[in-house]
Design an enzyme around this catalytic site. Structure first.
Site, PDB file in Angstrom:
ATOM      1  N   ASN A   1      35.838  -0.564  56.592  1.00  0.00           N
ATOM      2  CA  ASN A   1      35.485   0.353  55.503  1.00  0.00           C
ATOM      3  C   ASN A   1      36.711   1.212  55.197  1.00  0.00           C
ATOM      4  O   ASN A   1      37.003   2.153  55.930  1.00  0.00           O
ATOM      5  CB  ASN A   1      34.297   1.233  55.927  1.00  0.00           C
ATOM      6  CG  ASN A   1      33.930   2.245  54.860  1.00  0.00           C
ATOM      7  OD1 ASN A   1      34.393   2.168  53.731  1.00  0.00           O
ATOM      8  ND2 ASN A   1      33.086   3.204  55.223  1.00  0.00           N
TER       9      ASN A   1
ATOM     10  N   HIS B   1      25.973   4.595  53.114  1.00  0.00           N
ATOM     11  CA  HIS B   1      26.881   5.206  54.094  1.00  0.00           C
ATOM     12  C   HIS B   1      26.570   6.702  54.175  1.00  0.00           C
ATOM     13  O   HIS B   1      26.241   7.329  53.160  1.00  0.00           O
ATOM     14  CB  HIS B   1      28.334   4.965  53.680  1.00  0.00           C
ATOM     15  CG  HIS B   1      29.305   5.320  54.750  1.00  0.00           C
ATOM     16  ND1 HIS B   1      29.677   6.624  54.995  1.00  0.00           N
ATOM     17  CD2 HIS B   1      29.942   4.559  55.673  1.00  0.00           C
ATOM     18  CE1 HIS B   1      30.520   6.640  56.023  1.00  0.00           C
ATOM     19  NE2 HIS B   1      30.694   5.402  56.452  1.00  0.00           N
TER      20      HIS B   1
ATOM     21  N   GLU C   1      28.357   9.192  54.225  1.00  0.00           N
ATOM     22  CA  GLU C   1      29.133  10.026  53.288  1.00  0.00           C
ATOM     23  C   GLU C   1      28.514   9.982  51.894  1.00  0.00           C
ATOM     24  O   GLU C   1      28.526  10.980  51.170  1.00  0.00           O
ATOM     25  CB  GLU C   1      30.603   9.561  53.273  1.00  0.00           C
ATOM     26  CG  GLU C   1      31.286   9.913  54.583  1.00  0.00           C
ATOM     27  CD  GLU C   1      32.414   8.971  54.995  1.00  0.00           C
ATOM     28  OE1 GLU C   1      32.896   8.179  54.167  1.00  0.00           O
ATOM     29  OE2 GLU C   1      32.800   9.025  56.183  1.00  0.00           O
TER      30      GLU C   1
ATOM     31  N   SER D   1      33.778   5.521  65.109  1.00  0.00           N
ATOM     32  CA  SER D   1      34.990   5.541  65.938  1.00  0.00           C
ATOM     33  C   SER D   1      35.173   4.277  66.787  1.00  0.00           C
ATOM     34  O   SER D   1      35.619   4.347  67.932  1.00  0.00           O
ATOM     35  CB  SER D   1      35.015   6.803  66.809  1.00  0.00           C
ATOM     36  OG  SER D   1      35.006   7.962  65.990  1.00  0.00           O
TER      37      SER D   1
HETATM   38  C1  PEP Z   1      32.651   4.517  58.849  1.00  0.00           C
HETATM   39  O1  PEP Z   1      33.053   5.241  57.972  1.00  0.00           O
HETATM   40  O2  PEP Z   1      31.846   3.649  58.555  1.00  0.00           O
HETATM   41  C2  PEP Z   1      33.128   4.743  60.204  1.00  0.00           C
HETATM   42  C3  PEP Z   1      32.441   4.237  61.183  1.00  0.00           C
HETATM   43  O3  PEP Z   1      34.286   5.477  60.349  1.00  0.00           O
HETATM   44  P1  PEP Z   1      35.148   5.651  61.713  1.00  0.00           P
HETATM   45  O4  PEP Z   1      35.314   4.270  62.295  1.00  0.00           O
HETATM   46  O5  PEP Z   1      36.428   6.242  61.255  1.00  0.00           O
HETATM   47  O6  PEP Z   1      34.355   6.540  62.606  1.00  0.00           O
END
Ligand code: PEP
Length: 253
Positions: free
Chosen positions: A9, A97, A99, A215
């Protein structure tokens, strides 16, 4: 056999040139995928056509959009419809998502409409769910994610449900460097699968890939993906680095 997926992503990162270079580096690594393994790049809208032509020669490498409109077409300036995405050969779309839910007020009901638009246009939704920190601390995460699934997915037919990809992304682990422990991820993925089984039947729940997001990086992917109900990852930050993301793809094996 259930699909295993490493999904990148990119969010609102990288210029066109940087994105092209990153794709070249990742594809240039020539990582062969087994028939049940897939790599998906969720790139910004303007890069979809370039990215599609980069991946189309590669077996089981695909592109995805990061969002689509809940509307079919019309006077929605700045929006992109699922029909438009289908017309440029986009097979996947990330829906819901955290966000989008938080910054763009996307409710479970709106997300149900987006899922419908995807299926009407032969696009597979990568449907995101996951709880904020306060819900995890109150130990009510199971009921929280169950409601997300119920309100956005339970109107689907079993045939449609069998085509879904789910991404469990605990909000407290996204972009924070904090990862759910392997045990926490497995426990939630098993719960999600049982919720899907109760609604759509065991055979359907058994084929739905449930990705973990929050993460994921090269250093934790092997352990996370080894859990029986963790079928790969939706990866933000680490997907912007070719060395990290190629290691994550290898962790599918
Ligand atoms: C994401 O935005 O879907 C995500 C999991 O971000 P990150 O891997 O940076 O935590």
């Amino acid at each position: 056999m259930r699909k295993k997926i490493a999904a990148a992503n990119w969010k609102m990162n990288l210029t066109f040139q940087q994105g092209e270079k990153l794709l070249d580096e990742i594809l240039g690594a020539g990582i062969p995928l087994a028939p049940h393994q897939e790599v998906v790049f969720a790139v910004p809208f303007p890069y979809l056509i370039m990215s599609r032509s980069e991946v189309e020669e590669e077996m089981n490498y695909f592109i995805s959009s990061q969002n689509c409109s809940q509307h079919k077409s019309g006077a929605y300036t700045g929006e992109v419809s699922a029909e438009m995405l289908h017309s440029v050969g986009v097979p996947y779309c990330v829906i819901g998502h955290s966000e989008r839910r938080e910054y763009f007020a996307e409710s479970n009901a709106i997300l149900a409409e987006k899922v419908n638009r995807c299926f009407e246009n032969d696009i597979i939704p990568i449907f995101c769910c996951g709880e904020p920190l306060a819900i995890r601390e109150a130990d009510t995460q199971n009921a929280f994610v169950e409601t997300q699934l119920k309100e956005s997915l339970f109107h689907l037919s079993a045939e449609q449900a069998a085509r879904l990809v789910i991404a469990y992304e605990p909000i407290w682990a996204i972009g924070t460097g904090k990862t759910a422990s392997t045990a926490q991820a497995q426990e939630m993925h098993a719960h999600l699968r049982s919720v899907l089984a109760a609604k759509f039947g065991d055979a359907v729940a058994d084929v739905i890939p449930i990705l973990y997001g929050g993460s994921v990086k090269a250093a934790n992917a092997v352990e996370l993906f080894a859990s029986p109900d963790v079928d790969g990852g939706l990866v933000g930050g680490a997907s912007l680095n070719a060395v990290e993301f190629t290691a994550i793809i290898r962790a599918l094996a």
